[in-house]
Write an enzyme that holds these catalytic residues in place. Structure first.
Site, short mmCIF file in Angstrom:
data_model
loop_
_atom_site.label_atom_id
_atom_site.label_comp_id
_atom_site.label_asym_id
_atom_site.label_seq_id
_atom_site.Cartn_x
_atom_site.Cartn_y
_atom_site.Cartn_z
N LYS A 181 0.84 -1.20 0.00
CA LYS A 181 0.00 0.00 0.00
C LYS A 181 0.88 1.25 0.00
O LYS A 181 1.49 1.61 1.01
CB LYS A 181 -0.93 0.05 1.22
N GLY A 212 -4.63 3.75 -1.86
CA GLY A 212 -5.95 3.96 -1.25
C GLY A 212 -5.77 4.59 0.11
O GLY A 212 -4.65 4.74 0.59
N GLY A 214 -5.33 5.44 3.90
CA GLY A 214 -4.69 4.72 5.00
C GLY A 214 -5.69 4.08 5.94
O GLY A 214 -5.55 2.93 6.36
N GLU A 216 -8.56 3.04 5.30
CA GLU A 216 -9.39 1.99 4.67
C GLU A 216 -8.49 0.83 4.21
O GLU A 216 -8.56 -0.27 4.76
CB GLU A 216 -10.16 2.57 3.49
N GLY A 218 -5.09 0.57 4.48
CA GLY A 218 -4.11 0.24 5.52
C GLY A 218 -4.74 -0.54 6.67
O GLY A 218 -4.24 -1.59 7.08
N GLU A 256 9.36 1.17 10.81
CA GLU A 256 10.42 2.15 10.52
C GLU A 256 9.77 3.52 10.65
O GLU A 256 9.00 3.93 9.77
CB GLU A 256 10.95 1.97 9.09
N CYS A 290 13.55 10.58 6.93
CA CYS A 290 13.43 10.13 8.32
C CYS A 290 14.75 10.29 9.06
O CYS A 290 14.77 10.53 10.25
CB CYS A 290 12.97 8.68 8.35
N GLU A 391 9.50 15.97 15.23
CA GLU A 391 9.99 15.82 13.86
C GLU A 391 9.28 16.83 12.96
O GLU A 391 8.06 16.85 12.88
CB GLU A 391 9.68 14.39 13.37
P1 NDP Z 1 2.13 8.43 7.63
O1 NDP Z 1 2.35 7.71 8.90
O2 NDP Z 1 1.10 9.49 7.59
O3 NDP Z 1 1.76 7.42 6.45
C1 NDP Z 1 2.56 6.31 6.13
C2 NDP Z 1 1.71 5.28 5.43
O4 NDP Z 1 0.72 4.79 6.35
C3 NDP Z 1 0.93 5.83 4.24
O5 NDP Z 1 0.85 4.84 3.22
C4 NDP Z 1 -0.44 6.08 4.85
O6 NDP Z 1 -1.50 6.10 3.90
C5 NDP Z 1 -0.57 4.88 5.76
N1 NDP Z 1 -1.59 5.02 6.80
C6 NDP Z 1 -2.20 6.13 7.25
N2 NDP Z 1 -3.11 5.83 8.20
C7 NDP Z 1 -3.09 4.48 8.34
C8 NDP Z 1 -3.82 3.56 9.15
N3 NDP Z 1 -4.74 3.96 10.02
N4 NDP Z 1 -3.53 2.24 9.04
C9 NDP Z 1 -2.58 1.81 8.19
N5 NDP Z 1 -1.88 2.64 7.37
C10 NDP Z 1 -2.13 3.96 7.45
O7 NDP Z 1 3.55 9.01 7.20
P2 NDP Z 1 3.89 9.94 5.97
O8 NDP Z 1 3.44 9.31 4.70
O9 NDP Z 1 3.47 11.32 6.26
O10 NDP Z 1 5.50 9.84 5.97
C11 NDP Z 1 6.30 10.62 6.78
C12 NDP Z 1 6.75 9.85 8.00
O11 NDP Z 1 7.42 8.65 7.63
C13 NDP Z 1 7.77 10.61 8.82
O12 NDP Z 1 7.46 10.54 10.18
C14 NDP Z 1 9.07 9.90 8.53
O13 NDP Z 1 10.02 10.06 9.53
C15 NDP Z 1 8.63 8.51 8.37
N6 NDP Z 1 9.62 7.74 7.62
C16 NDP Z 1 10.40 6.82 8.28
C17 NDP Z 1 11.40 6.12 7.61
C18 NDP Z 1 12.23 5.10 8.32
O14 NDP Z 1 12.80 4.24 7.63
N7 NDP Z 1 12.36 5.12 9.63
C19 NDP Z 1 11.68 6.36 6.20
C20 NDP Z 1 10.81 7.33 5.60
C21 NDP Z 1 9.82 7.99 6.31
P3 NDP Z 1 -2.07 7.51 3.32
O15 NDP Z 1 -0.95 8.14 2.59
O16 NDP Z 1 -3.15 7.05 2.42
O17 NDP Z 1 -2.53 8.31 4.50
#
Ligand code: NDP
Length: 502
Positions: A181, A212, A214, A216, A218, A256, A290, A391
């Site tokens: 996803k 799609g 998150g 839904e 996710g 992560e 990150c 962050e």
């Molecule tokens: P989010 O946590 O908002 O989203 C990450 C993913 O989770 C997206 O695909 C999102 O979908 C999905 N998601 C959202 N809500 C749910 C849910 N309830 N259940 C399951 N999945 C869900 O992060 P961001 O996309 O904003 O990314 C930034 C963050 O990622 C930063 O905090 C960064 O530090 C971290 N990151 C960490 C890394 C690491 O390796 N440690 C590497 C890169 C980033 P949708 O987009 O549809 O909301």
């Protein structure tokens, strides 16, 4: 300037268990952050789509044609995917740049690394050994690893092709069926990867790519009883909520998460080396990384001199269009995300912080259409300030002075996060001591933000759980089984068969 002409974007259909179709879920819009033009509007997957993909994945994972493949046979698929990524590297780079606004230089490097990730896990798979353990009786004992079955990867928007490859390659190598996803802001490059996997001839049903919502797509992946593991990369709050749900069904997760990584500059550091590393560590990827070195700790003896150079260099960084090879700082992903960065900078001002560089959007016609923000340096705040603890995920660094080694370690560790740390010193003994004392999953000494697929990666504290990459990255997608094979040929004496007359 390299223009993205004749770029073939995915057509907007999702990849459901080997079939391209229109999603039945919420609409998703992919934008080009350089000018906000629409790349593609697509219908994401619905809950029903996800359930259907899971059912297909279950069947594909259980099919002996996949499950019973020998490692070298399964590795052949991964080699083919790696070659497909390499062949399509320029398209991947262009699509990802359109989806995220990253510079082409960066997305080209990410495409090359994704090909390397598939090649690496193919090689690990072919060369991995199982254990015959010391037996304590008349039997042989084996410890073997088997696929989990149906697994899922949930990825963020900042480096989609790299995050996808880091999950999909080991998950497939391990013999699973995989549901991916991607983030709603960057759905396109994962669909290109699905095309490549399909062309590599992977049996249908083993991969679904389901953009799609998150909450839904996710949520369904996390809560569905047939999904046996989820690997998540994203924000800490989302990851924590996901892990709580996974705990209810006793499902392993790998997380992560976010970071607020400290970069520590000692008095004896080579300042040219340090300056280049610090600039790259925080401002490359427009700080949307990150592992960004977003807290800079500088020893008092060199603080003024280093800050003066850092400020001058930061103001001279080339902020510009992602397709311009001269660009160092490209646009941010979306307006709401830039708004959030701006709120943090406003908060820093309110709390008495001094803005030494940036702190605003760049001005001029070249920047009007895109979502730009200037590289920003904030000083004068204690480590307890919110901008030093939370962050920001943008081109913003907070700088603090320190007196000695002990104080540097104390400030570095005074954080809920523990993803990475940079140490700049000529003293190898100190580098070792500090490196072993900081709570971080990765420590760089006299370098920063370097990656090798053969080296495990992950965080401690609120930065995550589990490790990706490295040889054990394959095992993380498998479950262990122990086998005992009798060698005696004798009935167990406890039964006393002769007395039983049996
Ligand atoms: P989010 O946590 O908002 O989203 C990450 C993913 O989770 C997206 O695909 C999102 O979908 C999905 N998601 C959202 N809500 C749910 C849910 N309830 N259940 C399951 N999945 C869900 O992060 P961001 O996309 O904003 O990314 C930034 C963050 O990622 C930063 O905090 C960064 O530090 C971290 N990151 C960490 C890394 C690491 O390796 N440690 C590497 C890169 C980033 P949708 O987009 O549809 O909301």
């Amino acid at each position: 300037m390299a223009q993205m002409q004749n770029l073939e974007l995915p057509d907007g259909r999702i990849f459901l268990g080997g079939e391209w179709r229109e999603g039945r879920g919420a609409e998703i819009t992919s934008l080009y952050p350089a000018d906000r033009s629409v790349n593609r509007v697509l219908r994401g997957a619905s809950r029903e789509d996800v359930e259907e993909a899971i059912a297909r994945a279950q069947a594909a994972a259980a099919d002996p044609a996949w499950r019973n493949l020998r490692p070298h046979e399964r590795a052949a698929y991964l080699y083919r995917i790696s070659e497909g990524i390499a062949r399509n590297a320029e398209r991947i780079a262009q699509v990802q740049s359109r989806d995220t606004g990253k510079t082409l230089a960066e997305t080209r490097a990410l495409a090359a690394s994704a090909a390397g990730t598939f090649r690496y896990f193919a090689a690990v798979l072919e060369t991995e050994e199982e254990a015959m353990t010391p037996a304590r009786g008349d039997y042989l004992t084996f410890s073997v690893h088997e696929p989990i079955g149906v697994v899922a990867g949930i990825t963020p928007w900042n480096s989609p092709i790299a995050s996808d490859a880091q999950k999909l390659a080991p998950a497939l190598a391990a013999g699973n069926a995989v549901l991916m996803k991607p983030a709603s802001w960057s759905p396109l490059v994962s669909l290109v990867l699905a095309q490549i996997v399909e062309e590599a001839g992977l049996p249908r049903g083993l991969l679904s790519v389901l953009p799609g919502r998150g909450d839904e797509v996710g949520e369904t992946l996390v809560t569905h009883p047939a999904v046996g593991k989820v690997s998540f990369t994203g924000g800490t709050a989302t990851g924590r909520a996901l892990a709580e749900k996974a705990a209810r069904k006793l499902m392993p997760v790998s997380l992560e998460l976010g970071g607020k990584s400290a970069t520590i500059v000692f008095d004896d550091a080579d300042l040219d080396l340090t300056l280049a590393g610090v600039l790259f560590g925080i401002f490359s990827s427009t700080g949307q990384s990150c592992i960004a070195g977003s807290r800079l700790l500088v020893q008092r003896g060199v603080y003024d001199r280093f800050l003066e150079r850092l400020v001058a260099a930061t103001k001279a960084l080339r902020v510009g269009h992602p397709a311009d090879p001269a660009t160092q700082v490209a646009p941010m992903i979306r307006d709401p995300h830039r708004d959030s960065v701006e709120r943090y900078v406003a908060l820093a001002r309110e709390e008495g912080g001094e803005i030494l560089a940036g702190g605003r959007r760049p001005e001029g016609a070249a920047y009007e259409a895109g979502i730009y923000y200037l590289p920003t340096i904030i000083a004068g705040l204690p480590n307890s300030a919110r901008v030093c603890q939370e962050e920001i995920f943008g081109p913003v660094v907070v700088v603090q002075p320190f007196e000695d080694e002990a104080e540097a370690v104390a400030i570095a560790n005074d954080s809920e996060y523990g993803l990475a740390c940079g140490i700049w010193t000529r003293d190898q003994g100190r580098a070792w001591r500090v490196g072993r004392s900081v709570a971080a999953g990765t420590v760089w000494v006299n370098t920063y933000k370097q990656f090798s697929i053969s080296t495990p990666f992950g965080g401690v504290k609120d930065s995550g759980l589990g490790r990706e990459k490295g040889r054990q990255g394959l095992r993380a997608w498998m479950q262990q089984k122990s086998l005992y094979l009798d060698t005696s040929g004798r009935p167990h004496p406890w039964a006393r068969l002769s007395e039983l007359g049996a």
